[in-house]
Design a protein around this motif. Structure first.
Motif, PDB file in Angstrom:
ATOM      1  N   HIS A 272      22.484 -22.097 -16.019  1.00 60.17           N
ATOM      2  CA  HIS A 272      23.157 -21.420 -14.906  1.00 60.17           C
ATOM      3  C   HIS A 272      24.611 -21.893 -14.819  1.00 60.17           C
ATOM      4  O   HIS A 272      24.899 -23.075 -15.010  1.00 60.17           O
ATOM      5  CB  HIS A 272      22.441 -21.704 -13.587  1.00 60.17           C
ATOM      6  CG  HIS A 272      21.042 -21.177 -13.536  1.00 60.17           C
ATOM      7  ND1 HIS A 272      20.742 -19.921 -13.056  1.00 60.17           N
ATOM      8  CD2 HIS A 272      19.855 -21.718 -13.924  1.00 60.17           C
ATOM      9  CE1 HIS A 272      19.441 -19.726 -13.134  1.00 60.17           C
ATOM     10  NE2 HIS A 272      18.883 -20.805 -13.664  1.00 60.17           N
ATOM     11  N   TYR A 273      25.490 -20.925 -14.521  1.00 61.17           N
ATOM     12  CA  TYR A 273      26.924 -21.214 -14.414  1.00 61.17           C
ATOM     13  C   TYR A 273      27.469 -20.521 -13.174  1.00 61.17           C
ATOM     14  O   TYR A 273      27.294 -19.314 -13.003  1.00 61.17           O
ATOM     15  CB  TYR A 273      27.650 -20.712 -15.666  1.00 61.17           C
ATOM     16  CG  TYR A 273      29.124 -21.027 -15.736  1.00 61.17           C
ATOM     17  CD1 TYR A 273      29.588 -22.117 -16.462  1.00 61.17           C
ATOM     18  CD2 TYR A 273      30.059 -20.224 -15.082  1.00 61.17           C
ATOM     19  CE1 TYR A 273      30.945 -22.414 -16.533  1.00 61.17           C
ATOM     20  CE2 TYR A 273      31.421 -20.511 -15.142  1.00 61.17           C
ATOM     21  CZ  TYR A 273      31.851 -21.608 -15.870  1.00 61.17           C
ATOM     22  OH  TYR A 273      33.190 -21.905 -15.930  1.00 61.17           O
ATOM     23  N   ASP A 274      28.116 -21.280 -12.306  1.00 57.54           N
ATOM     24  CA  ASP A 274      28.743 -20.707 -11.116  1.00 57.54           C
ATOM     25  C   ASP A 274      30.196 -20.364 -11.428  1.00 57.54           C
ATOM     26  O   ASP A 274      31.004 -21.251 -11.697  1.00 57.54           O
ATOM     27  CB  ASP A 274      28.690 -21.699  -9.952  1.00 57.54           C
ATOM     28  CG  ASP A 274      27.361 -21.654  -9.215  1.00 57.54           C
ATOM     29  OD1 ASP A 274      26.903 -20.542  -8.892  1.00 57.54           O
ATOM     30  OD2 ASP A 274      26.770 -22.722  -8.983  1.00 57.54           O
ATOM     31  N   LEU A 275      30.509 -19.051 -11.388  1.00 58.00           N
ATOM     32  CA  LEU A 275      31.870 -18.587 -11.662  1.00 58.00           C
ATOM     33  C   LEU A 275      32.513 -18.094 -10.361  1.00 58.00           C
ATOM     34  O   LEU A 275      31.997 -17.188  -9.708  1.00 58.00           O
ATOM     35  CB  LEU A 275      31.849 -17.458 -12.694  1.00 58.00           C
ATOM     36  CG  LEU A 275      33.205 -16.814 -13.010  1.00 58.00           C
ATOM     37  CD1 LEU A 275      34.157 -17.838 -13.625  1.00 58.00           C
ATOM     38  CD2 LEU A 275      33.022 -15.614 -13.943  1.00 58.00           C
ATOM     39  N   TYR A 276      33.643 -18.702 -10.012  1.00 59.99           N
ATOM     40  CA  TYR A 276      34.374 -18.294  -8.812  1.00 59.99           C
ATOM     41  C   TYR A 276      35.545 -17.395  -9.210  1.00 59.99           C
ATOM     42  O   TYR A 276      36.322 -17.745 -10.105  1.00 59.99           O
ATOM     43  CB  TYR A 276      34.881 -19.523  -8.057  1.00 59.99           C
ATOM     44  CG  TYR A 276      33.776 -20.263  -7.332  1.00 59.99           C
ATOM     45  CD1 TYR A 276      33.482 -19.972  -6.009  1.00 59.99           C
ATOM     46  CD2 TYR A 276      33.024 -21.233  -7.990  1.00 59.99           C
ATOM     47  CE1 TYR A 276      32.465 -20.642  -5.344  1.00 59.99           C
ATOM     48  CE2 TYR A 276      32.002 -21.898  -7.337  1.00 59.99           C
ATOM     49  CZ  TYR A 276      31.723 -21.606  -6.012  1.00 59.99           C
ATOM     50  OH  TYR A 276      30.712 -22.264  -5.361  1.00 59.99           O
ATOM     51  N   VAL A 277      35.637 -16.245  -8.558  1.00 56.19           N
ATOM     52  CA  VAL A 277      36.758 -15.318  -8.791  1.00 56.19           C
ATOM     53  C   VAL A 277      37.431 -15.054  -7.447  1.00 56.19           C
ATOM     54  O   VAL A 277      36.793 -15.130  -6.387  1.00 56.19           O
ATOM     55  CB  VAL A 277      36.288 -13.993  -9.426  1.00 56.19           C
ATOM     56  CG1 VAL A 277      35.645 -14.241 -10.781  1.00 56.19           C
ATOM     57  CG2 VAL A 277      35.314 -13.248  -8.510  1.00 56.19           C
ATOM     58  N   ASN A 278      38.729 -14.751  -7.502  1.00 54.31           N
ATOM     59  CA  ASN A 278      39.415 -14.476  -6.231  1.00 54.31           C
ATOM     60  C   ASN A 278      39.194 -13.024  -5.803  1.00 54.31           C
ATOM     61  O   ASN A 278      38.665 -12.205  -6.565  1.00 54.31           O
ATOM     62  CB  ASN A 278      40.898 -14.841  -6.309  1.00 54.31           C
ATOM     63  CG  ASN A 278      41.650 -14.020  -7.351  1.00 54.31           C
ATOM     64  OD1 ASN A 278      41.465 -12.800  -7.453  1.00 54.31           O
ATOM     65  ND2 ASN A 278      42.508 -14.671  -8.124  1.00 54.31           N
ATOM     66  N   PHE A 279      39.633 -12.707  -4.610  1.00 52.30           N
ATOM     67  CA  PHE A 279      39.382 -11.391  -4.036  1.00 52.30           C
ATOM     68  C   PHE A 279      40.023 -10.287  -4.879  1.00 52.30           C
ATOM     69  O   PHE A 279      39.427  -9.234  -5.116  1.00 52.30           O
ATOM     70  CB  PHE A 279      39.926 -11.353  -2.599  1.00 52.30           C
ATOM     71  CG  PHE A 279      39.510 -10.137  -1.824  1.00 52.30           C
ATOM     72  CD1 PHE A 279      38.231 -10.035  -1.288  1.00 52.30           C
ATOM     73  CD2 PHE A 279      40.381  -9.073  -1.634  1.00 52.30           C
ATOM     74  CE1 PHE A 279      37.837  -8.916  -0.580  1.00 52.30           C
ATOM     75  CE2 PHE A 279      39.988  -7.959  -0.927  1.00 52.30           C
ATOM     76  CZ  PHE A 279      38.711  -7.874  -0.392  1.00 52.30           C
ATOM     77  N   SER A 280      41.208 -10.562  -5.378  1.00 49.06           N
ATOM     78  CA  SER A 280      41.912  -9.549  -6.189  1.00 49.06           C
ATOM     79  C   SER A 280      41.174  -9.275  -7.479  1.00 49.06           C
ATOM     80  O   SER A 280      41.062  -8.126  -7.925  1.00 49.06           O
ATOM     81  CB  SER A 280      43.336 -10.020  -6.478  1.00 49.06           C
ATOM     82  OG  SER A 280      44.075 -10.171  -5.286  1.00 49.06           O
ATOM     83  N   GLU A 281      40.666 -10.327  -8.133  1.00 54.05           N
ATOM     84  CA  GLU A 281      39.935 -10.156  -9.395  1.00 54.05           C
ATOM     85  C   GLU A 281      38.655  -9.364  -9.162  1.00 54.05           C
ATOM     86  O   GLU A 281      38.262  -8.545 -10.015  1.00 54.05           O
ATOM     87  CB  GLU A 281      39.609 -11.525  -9.997  1.00 54.05           C
ATOM     88  CG  GLU A 281      40.840 -12.259 -10.530  1.00 54.05           C
ATOM     89  CD  GLU A 281      40.533 -13.683 -10.947  1.00 54.05           C
ATOM     90  OE1 GLU A 281      41.162 -14.170 -11.898  1.00 54.05           O
ATOM     91  OE2 GLU A 281      39.663 -14.319 -10.299  1.00 54.05           O
TER      92      GLU A 281
END
Length: 378
Positions: A272-281
């Motif tokens: 499992h990998y937690d990927l954080y993206v910003n609102f624009s992405e």
């Protein structure tokens, strides 16, 4: 060539009891015993196979590991005892008689290979050594050979032994006891040589009372791909030696300790990998590079991606120790909500607060959290 199933070798079911296992092994051992089949290589091979199967299935811990992982759980240094395969050591007929001679009862006098009778000299096995080896997820994904330094007891150079006069080299002494049922004869470990059949004749300076010294040795350990935390592997013959010229060395027991990965977490064969993206992405879409156990890969974040979405990268997990497949890498998308915004940004969101594009409108394809968890474990 695939190894034959241990239960099949002994002709028993997987639910067989300890008594049934012992009975089945004794039957096979007597059938293929070298004294009954002189010069028959096929019988000798079947005899070794039966002994190998019995060594695993008669031990509760080894049997549980075999039931879980099959033969792969004992390969590459994690072997059972090495009757020509496991553990890499290779075990001859005398080794089998030494460990399992009592199983034959009186049918062959407990004798050695090709001799029969009671002339077999006792063989004492040295004590086992235990170490802990740390492995990373990358090590587990690919399998690895590690070299470790081990301090083990070995016979000092120049030490000599002589036949024990108490037991005449048998390692056991016979005792006769008078009971109401008559004279009972029993055997016990020789108190003089502790079962070795030999005593010190001459020992060099610096050795202990048994003629042993401590020696540091580099041992190579082959760790198979797919191992799990807590698995024990065995390197045959790399434990402590035992006194006497006819003794055999103990084993090195290796406990596997899995090192926690900085970004990946393990669940069986899956990662499992937690990927954080910003609102624009999340709104516009983006290409992101993530880390896997086999190197970095790029994944595409579709425009309009929702927080909590799970992307499955098939075959990017960990291999099975039984070699029946490879797990997946599950990428969990988390949309990062800004905690501080400037005046212009605040104005933008205030203007669009009531815009229909900003109004939550999940479709049937947008699964709930519980549905996603269910899919993840299915």
């Amino acid at each position: 060539m695939a190894k034959q199933d241990f239960y099949e070798i002994l002709g028993i079911s997987k639910g067989a009891t300890a008594t049934e296992i012992k009975k089945a092994y004794r039957k096979k051992a007597i059938k293929y015993h070298p004294d009954k089949n002189p010069g028959d290589k096929t019988a000798e091979e079947n005899f070794k196979k039966a002994a190998e199967a019995y060594e695993i299935l008669s031990d509760d811990n080894k049997r549980a590991r075999y039931d879980q992982y099959g033969h792969a759980g004992f390969e590459n240094g994690g072997g059972a005892g090495g009757f020509g395969g496991f553990g890499g050591g290779g075990m001859n007929m005398e080794d089998i008689f030494s460990q399992f001679g009592d199983i034959f009862g009186g049918g062959f006098g407990g004798g050695g290979f090709g001799g029969g009778g009671n002339s077999r000299t006792a063989r004492v096995k040295g004590s086992n050594l235990r170490i802990k080896v740390k492995v990373t997820l990358e090590d587990i994904a690919n399998g690895i050979e590690k070299k470790v330094k081990v301090r083990r007891k070995v016979k000092a150079e120049g030490v000599t032994f002589k036949t024990c006069t108490t037991c005449n080299g048998q390692g056991q002494v016979m005792r006769v006891t008078n009971t109401i049922l008559g004279r009972m004869q029993t055997s016990a470990t020789c108190p003089t040589c502790q079962g070795a059949g030999q005593t010190i004749d001459s020992r060099p300076k610096g050795s202990d009372i048994s003629g042993m010294v401590q020696k540091e040795e580099t041992v190579s350990i082959k760790i198979p791909a797919g191992v799990t935390d807590g698995v024990q592997l065995k390197v045959t013959g790399k434990g402590n030696e035992a006194p006497g010229s006819n003794s055999i060395s103990g084993d090195l027991i290796v406990l596997i300790e899995e090192v926690q990965h900085e970004k990946l977490s393990r669940e069986g064969m899956n990662l499992h990998y937690d990927l954080y993206v910003n609102f624009s992405e999340a709104v516009l879409g983006a290409s992101k590079e993530i880390e896997t156990v086999t190197g970095k890969v790029k994944i595409k974040i579709e425009s309009g991606t929702q927080s909590g979405k799970i992307l499955r990268l098939r075959g990017k997990g960990l291999p099975s120790i039984e070699r029946y497949g490879t797990g997946d890498l599950l990428v969990h998308i988390n949309i990062w909500t800004p905690q501080q915004i400037n005046k212009d940004q605040k104005s933008f969101f205030e203007k669009n607060a009531d815009n229909e594009n900003f109004t939550p409108n999940p479709s049937k394809s947008d699964k709930s959290f519980f549905e996603k968890v269910k899919d993840m474990f299915s």
